[in-house]
Design a protein around this motif. Sequence first.
Motif, PDB file in Angstrom:
ATOM      1  N   GLN A  78      -8.048  -1.692  -5.095  1.00 11.74           N
ATOM      2  CA  GLN A  78      -8.122  -2.714  -3.905  1.00 11.74           C
ATOM      3  C   GLN A  78      -8.404  -4.189  -4.461  1.00 11.74           C
ATOM      4  OE1 GLN A  78     -10.931  -1.566  -1.250  1.00 11.74           O
ATOM      5  NE2 GLN A  78     -10.966  -3.276   0.252  1.00 11.74           N
TER       6      GLN A  78
ATOM      7  N   CYS B 164      -2.997  10.971  -7.298  1.00 11.90           N
ATOM      8  CA  CYS B 164      -2.556  10.049  -6.405  1.00 11.90           C
ATOM      9  C   CYS B 164      -3.791   9.877  -5.289  1.00 11.90           C
ATOM     10  CB  CYS B 164      -1.455  10.458  -5.676  1.00 11.90           C
ATOM     11  SG  CYS B 164      -1.511  11.987  -4.592  1.00 11.90           S
ATOM     12  N   LEU B 165      -3.928   9.144  -4.247  1.00 10.30           N
ATOM     13  CA  LEU B 165      -4.942   8.871  -3.475  1.00 10.30           C
ATOM     14  C   LEU B 165      -4.621   9.816  -2.442  1.00 10.30           C
ATOM     15  CD1 LEU B 165      -4.495   5.026  -2.887  1.00 10.30           C
ATOM     16  CD2 LEU B 165      -6.576   5.968  -3.739  1.00 10.30           C
ATOM     17  N   GLN B 166      -5.933  10.287  -1.596  1.00  7.47           N
ATOM     18  CA  GLN B 166      -5.909  11.331  -0.633  1.00  7.47           C
ATOM     19  C   GLN B 166      -5.517  10.367   0.552  1.00  7.47           C
ATOM     20  OE1 GLN B 166      -7.297  14.418  -0.749  1.00  7.47           O
ATOM     21  NE2 GLN B 166      -7.979  14.429  -3.033  1.00  7.47           N
ATOM     22  N   ASN B 167      -5.152  11.036   1.657  1.00  5.97           N
ATOM     23  CA  ASN B 167      -4.484  10.154   2.757  1.00  5.97           C
ATOM     24  C   ASN B 167      -5.670   9.513   3.529  1.00  5.97           C
ATOM     25  OD1 ASN B 167      -2.153  11.388   2.322  1.00  5.97           O
ATOM     26  ND2 ASN B 167      -1.972  12.607   4.178  1.00  5.97           N
TER      27      ASN B 167
ATOM     28  N   ASP C  57      -0.318   4.539  -4.798  1.00  5.56           N
ATOM     29  CA  ASP C  57      -0.445   5.739  -5.540  1.00  5.56           C
ATOM     30  C   ASP C  57      -0.356   5.521  -7.195  1.00  5.56           C
ATOM     31  OD1 ASP C  57      -1.540   7.421  -3.740  1.00  5.56           O
ATOM     32  OD2 ASP C  57       0.614   8.088  -2.835  1.00  5.56           O
TER      33      ASP C  57
ATOM     34  N   LEU D  89      -8.069   1.981   2.144  1.00  4.17           N
ATOM     35  CA  LEU D  89      -7.333   0.934   1.477  1.00  4.17           C
ATOM     36  C   LEU D  89      -6.356  -0.072   2.188  1.00  4.17           C
ATOM     37  CD1 LEU D  89      -7.369   0.038  -1.634  1.00  4.17           C
ATOM     38  CD2 LEU D  89      -5.168   1.180  -1.838  1.00  4.17           C
ATOM     39  N   LYS D  90      -5.923   0.442   3.134  1.00  6.98           N
ATOM     40  CA  LYS D  90      -4.698   0.018   3.843  1.00  6.98           C
ATOM     41  C   LYS D  90      -5.531  -0.883   5.102  1.00  6.98           C
ATOM     42  CE  LYS D  90      -0.472   1.186   5.775  1.00  6.98           C
ATOM     43  NZ  LYS D  90       0.539   2.434   6.086  1.00  6.98           N
TER      44      LYS D  90
ATOM     45  N   GLU E  26      -8.434   8.162   1.974  1.00  8.48           N
ATOM     46  CA  GLU E  26      -8.608   6.970   0.852  1.00  8.48           C
ATOM     47  C   GLU E  26      -7.573   5.927   1.129  1.00  8.48           C
ATOM     48  OE1 GLU E  26     -10.618   9.436  -2.803  1.00  8.48           O
ATOM     49  OE2 GLU E  26      -8.327   9.375  -2.842  1.00  8.48           O
ATOM     50  N   ARG E  27      -6.323   6.442   1.291  1.00  8.56           N
ATOM     51  CA  ARG E  27      -5.090   5.450   1.342  1.00  8.56           C
ATOM     52  C   ARG E  27      -5.511   4.634   2.586  1.00  8.56           C
ATOM     53  NH1 ARG E  27      -1.237   8.525   1.320  1.00  8.56           N
ATOM     54  NH2 ARG E  27      -1.257   8.979  -0.669  1.00  8.56           N
TER      55      ARG E  27
ATOM     56  N   ILE F 135       0.750  -1.079   0.098  1.00 12.32           N
ATOM     57  CA  ILE F 135      -0.036   0.129  -0.047  1.00 12.32           C
ATOM     58  C   ILE F 135       0.884   1.313  -0.159  1.00 12.32           C
ATOM     59  CG2 ILE F 135      -1.752   1.312   1.107  1.00 12.32           C
ATOM     60  CD1 ILE F 135      -3.018  -1.475   0.253  1.00 12.32           C
TER      61      ILE F 135
ATOM     62  N   ARG G  34     -12.834   8.022 -10.266  1.00 11.76           N
ATOM     63  CA  ARG G  34     -12.206   7.844  -8.983  1.00 11.76           C
ATOM     64  C   ARG G  34     -12.738   6.630  -7.989  1.00 11.76           C
ATOM     65  NH1 ARG G  34      -8.729  11.355  -7.207  1.00 11.76           N
ATOM     66  NH2 ARG G  34      -7.944  10.934  -5.059  1.00 11.76           N
TER      67      ARG G  34
ATOM     68  N   PHE H 233      -3.143   3.545  -8.290  1.00 13.00           N
ATOM     69  CA  PHE H 233      -3.990   4.331  -8.626  1.00 13.00           C
ATOM     70  C   PHE H 233      -3.895   5.290  -9.926  1.00 13.00           C
ATOM     71  CE2 PHE H 233      -6.429   8.488  -7.577  1.00 13.00           C
ATOM     72  CZ  PHE H 233      -7.841   8.092  -7.657  1.00 13.00           C
TER      73      PHE H 233
ATOM     74  N   GLU I 238      -2.290  18.308   9.197  1.00 11.33           N
ATOM     75  CA  GLU I 238      -2.427  17.132   9.263  1.00 11.33           C
ATOM     76  C   GLU I 238      -1.247  16.224   9.593  1.00 11.33           C
ATOM     77  OE1 GLU I 238      -3.752  13.801   5.794  1.00 11.33           O
ATOM     78  OE2 GLU I 238      -4.813  15.973   5.954  1.00 11.33           O
TER      79      GLU I 238
ATOM     80  N   ILE J  70       0.494  17.496  -6.222  1.00  6.62           N
ATOM     81  CA  ILE J  70      -0.282  16.765  -6.853  1.00  6.62           C
ATOM     82  C   ILE J  70      -2.044  16.715  -6.314  1.00  6.62           C
ATOM     83  CG2 ILE J  70      -1.086  14.212  -7.746  1.00  6.62           C
ATOM     84  CD1 ILE J  70       2.143  13.509  -7.247  1.00  6.62           C
ATOM     85  N   GLN J  71      -2.086  16.908  -5.063  1.00  8.28           N
ATOM     86  CA  GLN J  71      -3.365  16.990  -4.506  1.00  8.28           C
ATOM     87  C   GLN J  71      -3.749  18.557  -4.485  1.00  8.28           C
ATOM     88  OE1 GLN J  71      -3.943  14.716  -0.557  1.00  8.28           O
ATOM     89  NE2 GLN J  71      -2.668  13.183  -1.324  1.00  8.28           N
TER      90      GLN J  71
ATOM     91  N   TYR K 146       6.714   8.991 -11.026  1.00  6.45           N
ATOM     92  CA  TYR K 146       6.516   8.163  -9.852  1.00  6.45           C
ATOM     93  C   TYR K 146       7.858   7.587  -9.735  1.00  6.45           C
ATOM     94  CZ  TYR K 146       1.855   8.458  -8.365  1.00  6.45           C
ATOM     95  OH  TYR K 146       0.615   8.791  -7.912  1.00  6.45           O
TER      96      TYR K 146
END
Lengths: 184, 85
Positions: A38, B64-67, A17, B73-74, B69-70, A12, A30, A20, A155, A144-145, A125
């Motif tokens: 998954q 990429c995945l948001q935190n 990423d 998944l995890k 979302e990751r 993971i 999305r 995805f 955060e 990216i986000q 990547y």
Amino acid sequence: MSKHTIEPEKWIDRYSDYLFNYTISRVNDREMAKDLVQDTFVASLKSMKNFKGEASERTWLISILKRKIIDYYRKINSKKGKAEVRMDYNSDEEEGSWLEERVADPFDKTAEDTLVNDELGDAIYACLDKLPNKQAQVFKMKTIQGLETETICNELNITASNLWVIIHRARTAMAECMEKNWFN
Amino acid sequence: MKKGFLFISCEQAKHICDKAQYHEASLWEKIELNIRYTWCRFTRAYVKKNKQLTTVIQKSRIDCLQNNEREVLKNEFEKELTKQL
């Protein structure tokens, strides 16, 4: 030739990423992309015994993901065949009755654009993989986000000046890596 | 004119250039950066590389995945991993 090892507990963090990004550029949805990633991880886990170590883990996971994406399109196409076809789209008031709305969009991405974008995504990547975890995480969140500085600081519990130092290091390393791998 | 007014160090210029890539540099900071840009070749080289990186990333439309979302998944994957092992 050295054999590659398999470490599912790190999948993971290492590949989610990348997988995805690979998926969303192909399915453009999305939620579906997340589901396919998954499914790929779960299917890979179940077929771990088939991993021979000749290719890298990432290559092996991508080969499984590709099959998942093909299955997804097969499923969609089989549903399309059964769907009711609407024939009343031409009424004057309705949006989409103009002829130009019915032809292919000339600005739509061509297969060549997609290929270049895939290669570019791979190169980015590959460079991100070389960054320390923290730098990669902050760089992805900011670049990216597109998250606000304050959101990232809250955060990750870091100060704004800390964030800019990390960003500076990440950008310098990324620029050098891209110079070698993409521009030259 | 006091020292430092309008004249910034190379490190400060790089910092402003980084912020400018995310539209977070103020007008005043941009003026300071531009003044240094005119005479410092190191600043010019950094600005060029930095802009190039921004352009290439925007062009790639990378995602990429948001935190959160990751994390989801995890968690799901760890459940499967526990079942498997």
